[in-house]
Write a protein that holds these residues in place. Structure first.
Motif, PDB file in Angstrom:
ATOM      1  N   ALA A  61      94.827  -6.383  10.688  1.00  0.00           N
ATOM      2  CA  ALA A  61      95.399  -6.683  11.871  1.00  0.00           C
ATOM      3  C   ALA A  61      94.917  -5.572  12.859  1.00  0.00           C
ATOM      4  CB  ALA A  61      97.087  -6.671  11.928  1.00  0.00           C
ATOM      5  N   GLY A  62      94.956  -4.405  12.884  1.00  0.00           N
ATOM      6  CA  GLY A  62      94.781  -3.457  13.638  1.00  0.00           C
ATOM      7  C   GLY A  62      93.171  -3.396  13.833  1.00  0.00           C
ATOM      8  N   ALA A  63      92.319  -3.696  13.032  1.00  0.00           N
ATOM      9  CA  ALA A  63      90.793  -4.136  13.249  1.00  0.00           C
ATOM     10  C   ALA A  63      90.654  -5.048  14.230  1.00  0.00           C
ATOM     11  CB  ALA A  63      90.301  -4.181  12.039  1.00  0.00           C
ATOM     12  N   LEU A 256     104.036  -8.980  17.668  1.00  0.00           N
ATOM     13  CA  LEU A 256     103.651  -8.309  18.733  1.00  0.00           C
ATOM     14  C   LEU A 256     103.565  -6.690  18.624  1.00  0.00           C
ATOM     15  CD1 LEU A 256     105.370 -10.054  21.692  1.00  0.00           C
ATOM     16  CD2 LEU A 256     103.210 -10.814  20.391  1.00  0.00           C
ATOM     17  N   ILE A 257     102.222  -6.354  18.398  1.00  0.00           N
ATOM     18  CA  ILE A 257     101.989  -4.811  18.285  1.00  0.00           C
ATOM     19  C   ILE A 257     101.175  -4.331  19.298  1.00  0.00           C
ATOM     20  CG2 ILE A 257     101.012  -2.792  16.777  1.00  0.00           C
ATOM     21  CD1 ILE A 257     101.579  -4.708  14.433  1.00  0.00           C
ATOM     22  N   ALA A 258     102.021  -3.518  20.310  1.00  0.00           N
ATOM     23  CA  ALA A 258     101.464  -2.851  21.614  1.00  0.00           C
ATOM     24  C   ALA A 258     100.364  -1.724  21.335  1.00  0.00           C
ATOM     25  CB  ALA A 258     102.606  -2.559  22.538  1.00  0.00           C
ATOM     26  N   PHE A 259      99.309  -1.669  22.270  1.00  0.00           N
ATOM     27  CA  PHE A 259      98.765  -0.368  22.714  1.00  0.00           C
ATOM     28  C   PHE A 259      97.487  -0.215  21.450  1.00  0.00           C
ATOM     29  CE2 PHE A 259     102.215   1.001  25.444  1.00  0.00           C
ATOM     30  CZ  PHE A 259     101.399   1.346  26.509  1.00  0.00           C
ATOM     31  N   VAL A 260      97.599  -0.720  20.247  1.00  0.00           N
ATOM     32  CA  VAL A 260      96.664  -0.625  19.312  1.00  0.00           C
ATOM     33  C   VAL A 260      95.152  -1.154  20.027  1.00  0.00           C
ATOM     34  CG1 VAL A 260      95.455  -1.223  17.278  1.00  0.00           C
ATOM     35  CG2 VAL A 260      98.030  -0.574  17.389  1.00  0.00           C
ATOM     36  N   GLY A 261      95.177  -2.308  20.624  1.00  0.00           N
ATOM     37  CA  GLY A 261      93.883  -2.757  21.140  1.00  0.00           C
ATOM     38  C   GLY A 261      93.630  -2.272  22.452  1.00  0.00           C
ATOM     39  N   LEU A 262      94.375  -1.558  23.118  1.00  0.00           N
ATOM     40  CA  LEU A 262      94.126  -0.686  24.492  1.00  0.00           C
ATOM     41  C   LEU A 262      93.757   0.584  23.979  1.00  0.00           C
ATOM     42  CD1 LEU A 262      94.151  -0.672  27.340  1.00  0.00           C
ATOM     43  CD2 LEU A 262      96.732   0.099  27.371  1.00  0.00           C
ATOM     44  N   ALA A 263      94.420   1.159  23.131  1.00  0.00           N
ATOM     45  CA  ALA A 263      94.005   2.647  22.718  1.00  0.00           C
ATOM     46  C   ALA A 263      92.599   2.759  22.054  1.00  0.00           C
ATOM     47  CB  ALA A 263      95.138   3.308  22.186  1.00  0.00           C
ATOM     48  N   ALA A 264      92.566   1.814  20.785  1.00  0.00           N
ATOM     49  CA  ALA A 264      91.341   1.957  20.121  1.00  0.00           C
ATOM     50  C   ALA A 264      89.974   2.094  20.521  1.00  0.00           C
ATOM     51  CB  ALA A 264      91.091   0.674  18.980  1.00  0.00           C
ATOM     52  N   PRO A 265      89.700   1.424  21.564  1.00  0.00           N
ATOM     53  CA  PRO A 265      88.370   1.624  22.353  1.00  0.00           C
ATOM     54  C   PRO A 265      88.199   2.867  23.218  1.00  0.00           C
ATOM     55  CG  PRO A 265      89.137  -0.565  22.705  1.00  0.00           C
ATOM     56  CD  PRO A 265      90.432   0.002  22.066  1.00  0.00           C
ATOM     57  N   HIS A 266      89.152   3.205  23.801  1.00  0.00           N
ATOM     58  CA  HIS A 266      89.365   4.521  24.436  1.00  0.00           C
ATOM     59  C   HIS A 266      89.099   5.580  23.586  1.00  0.00           C
ATOM     60  CE1 HIS A 266      90.228   3.322  28.497  1.00  0.00           C
ATOM     61  NE2 HIS A 266      91.298   2.373  28.004  1.00  0.00           N
ATOM     62  N   LEU A 267      89.716   5.730  22.313  1.00  0.00           N
ATOM     63  CA  LEU A 267      89.626   6.627  21.329  1.00  0.00           C
ATOM     64  C   LEU A 267      88.094   6.916  20.878  1.00  0.00           C
ATOM     65  CD1 LEU A 267      92.585   6.257  19.089  1.00  0.00           C
ATOM     66  CD2 LEU A 267      91.999   8.466  20.523  1.00  0.00           C
ATOM     67  N   LEU A 289      92.612   1.799  11.438  1.00  0.00           N
ATOM     68  CA  LEU A 289      93.076   3.125  10.963  1.00  0.00           C
ATOM     69  C   LEU A 289      94.410   3.395  11.697  1.00  0.00           C
ATOM     70  CD1 LEU A 289      92.396   5.765   9.559  1.00  0.00           C
ATOM     71  CD2 LEU A 289      91.453   6.557  11.473  1.00  0.00           C
ATOM     72  N   LEU A 290      94.448   3.282  13.155  1.00  0.00           N
ATOM     73  CA  LEU A 290      95.712   3.369  13.705  1.00  0.00           C
ATOM     74  C   LEU A 290      96.754   2.824  13.356  1.00  0.00           C
ATOM     75  CD1 LEU A 290      94.343   3.450  17.599  1.00  0.00           C
ATOM     76  CD2 LEU A 290      95.069   5.670  16.120  1.00  0.00           C
ATOM     77  N   LEU A 291      96.629   1.181  13.123  1.00  0.00           N
ATOM     78  CA  LEU A 291      97.705   0.386  12.744  1.00  0.00           C
ATOM     79  C   LEU A 291      98.111   0.814  11.078  1.00  0.00           C
ATOM     80  CD1 LEU A 291      99.856  -1.571  13.615  1.00  0.00           C
ATOM     81  CD2 LEU A 291      98.328  -3.348  13.092  1.00  0.00           C
ATOM     82  N   MET A 292      97.289   1.118  10.383  1.00  0.00           N
ATOM     83  CA  MET A 292      97.570   1.372   9.106  1.00  0.00           C
ATOM     84  C   MET A 292      98.374   2.717   9.044  1.00  0.00           C
ATOM     85  SD  MET A 292      95.081   2.528   5.890  1.00  0.00           S
ATOM     86  CE  MET A 292      94.264   0.946   5.851  1.00  0.00           C
ATOM     87  N   ALA A 293      97.865   3.624   9.797  1.00  0.00           N
ATOM     88  CA  ALA A 293      98.575   5.233   9.746  1.00  0.00           C
ATOM     89  C   ALA A 293      99.865   5.046  10.362  1.00  0.00           C
ATOM     90  CB  ALA A 293      97.657   6.315  10.431  1.00  0.00           C
ATOM     91  N   ALA A 294     100.241   3.936  11.217  1.00  0.00           N
ATOM     92  CA  ALA A 294     101.483   3.602  11.888  1.00  0.00           C
ATOM     93  C   ALA A 294     102.307   3.097  11.092  1.00  0.00           C
ATOM     94  CB  ALA A 294     101.318   3.026  13.359  1.00  0.00           C
ATOM     95  N   ASP A 295     101.754   2.082  10.172  1.00  0.00           N
ATOM     96  CA  ASP A 295     102.743   1.344   9.205  1.00  0.00           C
ATOM     97  C   ASP A 295     103.308   2.170   8.316  1.00  0.00           C
ATOM     98  OD1 ASP A 295     103.751  -1.045   8.058  1.00  0.00           O
ATOM     99  OD2 ASP A 295     102.262  -0.413   6.592  1.00  0.00           O
ATOM    100  N   ILE A 296     102.436   3.293   7.777  1.00  0.00           N
ATOM    101  CA  ILE A 296     102.676   4.173   6.631  1.00  0.00           C
ATOM    102  C   ILE A 296     103.998   5.179   7.296  1.00  0.00           C
ATOM    103  CG2 ILE A 296     101.798   6.148   5.454  1.00  0.00           C
ATOM    104  CD1 ILE A 296      99.283   4.728   5.048  1.00  0.00           C
ATOM    105  N   LEU A 297     103.436   5.462   8.482  1.00  0.00           N
ATOM    106  CA  LEU A 297     104.541   6.363   9.256  1.00  0.00           C
ATOM    107  C   LEU A 297     105.728   5.761   9.366  1.00  0.00           C
ATOM    108  CD1 LEU A 297     104.501   9.523  10.366  1.00  0.00           C
ATOM    109  CD2 LEU A 297     103.796   8.327  12.657  1.00  0.00           C
ATOM    110  N   ALA A 298     105.724   4.547   9.863  1.00  0.00           N
ATOM    111  CA  ALA A 298     107.171   3.771   9.931  1.00  0.00           C
ATOM    112  C   ALA A 298     107.933   3.554   8.642  1.00  0.00           C
ATOM    113  CB  ALA A 298     106.720   2.269  10.603  1.00  0.00           C
TER     114      ALA A 298
END
Length: 336
Positions: A61-63, A256-267, A289-298
Motif C-alpha cells: 500500500a505504501g508503494a 486513508l493514510i496521509a503523507f506517505v505519498g507526499l513525503a516519499a518522493p521528497h525523501l 518502507l515508510l508505511l511498513m515502518a509506521a505500521d510496525i511502530l503503531a
C-alpha cells in the motif's frame, strides 16, 4: 548519479526485507509466536495469516501511494501534490459510508443487498475512488489542462466529503467504523489483498515508467514538453489512470493514510537527483518502507494495543515536511 540511485534502491529493498522479518515478530503475543510457529498451529496462523500479510500489505500500500505521489507531483508540477488530489480519498470515504449505511439500515446486518455484500467495503472504497476521479475528469473536461484538473479535484473532494458527512449524520452507528477507515490501518489486509495490490502495483509501475519521459518534459514546462514531440494528451491520460488506480487500490485496502505519498518522493529527491524513470520506482520503494515502518511502530508503541497508522504517518510525515520547508526557506529555496 545512476549508480547512486541504484544503491538507494538496493538499500530500500534490503531495509524492507529486514522490516518484513521484524513485522512477523511484533504483535500482541510478542516474539514468542515466531519461536513457537513450527510446533504450535495457533502461533503459525498468527505469523503466516495475520502478521506477515499485514506487514507485506503495508509495504505494498505504501508503494502504491509513493508511486502515485511521484506521478501527481510530476503531472501537476507541484511539490505539494499528493495522491488524493483528484478526489479519490473523498470518493472512497463516501463509498464506504454508503455501503455501511445501506448494510446497516436497509435489511439489517450482512443479509442486506446481496450485491453490496458481495462487493464488500473494500470494493465500495475502490469503486467510490474511481468514480470520484471520473467525476473530476468530467468536470475538468479531460486532462488537457492541469490547472483545471487540479481545481476540479479540489471541488469534487469537498463535495463528496460533505456528502459523506451527511450520510454519517443520518446513520450515526457507522461513526466508529468510519473513524477507523479515516485513520487508516493495515490490520485487515490478507494474502488476497496483497496479491491484488502486487498485481495492480506492477501494472501501474510499468505504465508510469513508460510515461516517465512525459513527466521529465513537463518538469521543464508545458511548451518545452510539447516541443519535444511527446504525445502529452495520451500520456496524461495514462498517468491520471495510474494515479487513480494506485490510490484507489491502496485506500480500499488500508483506508486513508496521509503523507506517505507526499513525503516519499521528497525523501528520494533529498538523497539523489534522478529522472522520473528512476524516481517513480524509488518513490514506490520509499513509500513501502515508510508505511511498513509506521505500521510496525503503531503495533509496538503501546502494545498490546495499537495506534492508528494514519496518525503516525501524519505526525511523522508532517514533521518532516515542516522541517524540510524550514531548512529550504532558510537556504533561500522552496519545497521541491
Amino acid at each position: 548519479m545512476r549508480r547512486k540511485a541504484s544503491l538507494l534502491g538496493l538499500a530500500l529493498l534490503l531495509l524492507s526485507a529486514l522490516l518484513l522479518a521484524l513485522g512477523a515478530s511484533v504483535g500482541s503475543t510478542g516474539f514468542e509466536s515466531v519461536l513457537r510457529a513450527a510446533q504450535d498451529p495457533v502461533a503459525a496462523q498468527i505469523v503466516w495469516q495475520i502478521r506477515l500479510p499485514r506487514t507485506l500489505g503495508a509495504w505494498l500500500a505504501g508503494a502504491l501511494l509513493g508511486l502515485a505521489g511521484a506521478v501527481a507531483q510530476g503531472l501537476f508540477r507541484n511539490p505539494l501534490a499528493d495522491p488524493f488530489l483528484l478526489g479519490s480519498a473523498s470518493g472512497a470515504s463516501l463509498g464506504v459510508a454508503s455501503a455501511m449505511a445501506l448494510l446497516g439500515t436497509t435489511l439489517g446486518g450482512a443479509s442486506a443487498l446481496a450485491w453490496l455484500t458481495r462487493l464488500g467495503l473494500t470494493g465500495a472504497a475502490f469503486l467510490g475512488a474511481v468514480l470520484a476521479v471520473l467525476l473530476t475528469l468530467q468536470l475538468a473536461r479531460g486532462v488537457q489542462h492541469t490547472l483545471r484538473l487540479l481545481l476540479a479535484g479540489v471541488i469534487v473532494g469537498v463535495v463528496l466529503g460533505a456528502a459523506k458527512d451527511l450520510i454519517t449524520l443520518a446513520a450515526p452507528d457507522i461513526v466508529p467504523a468510519m473513524l477507523g477507515f479515516n485513520l487508516g490501518s493495515a490490520g485487515f489486509v490478507g494474502w488476497s489483498g496483497c496479491a491484488l495490490m502486487a498485481g495492480l502495483g506492477l501494472l501501474c509501475a510499468l505504465a508510469a515508467w513508460v510515461c516517465a519521459r512525459a513527466l521529465d518534459g513537463l518538469s521543464l514546462g508545458e511548451a518545452t514538453a510539447a516541443s519535444l514531440g511527446l504525445p502529452l494528451v495520451r500520456m496524461r491520460v495514462v498517468l491520471v489512470a495510474v494515479l487513480a488506480l494506485a490510490t484507489g487500490t491502496a485506500v480500499a485496502q488500508t483506508g486513508l493514510i496521509a503523507f506517505v505519498g507526499l513525503a516519499a518522493p521528497h525523501l528520494v529527491r533529498s538523497i539523489v537527483k534522478t529522472p522520473h524513470d528512476r524516481l517513480l520506482l524509488l518513490a514506490a520503494c520509499m513509500g513501502g518502507l515508510l508505511l511498513m515502518a509506521a505500521d510496525i511502530l503503531a503495533r509496538w508503541l503501546i502494545a498490546p494495543q495499537e495506534l492508528p497508522v494514519g496518525v503516525l504517518t501524519a505526525v511523522l510525515g508532517g514533521s518532516y515536511l515542516l522541517w524540510l520547508m524550514h531548512r529550504r526557506t532558510r537556504g533561500g529555496g522552496g519545497l521541491a
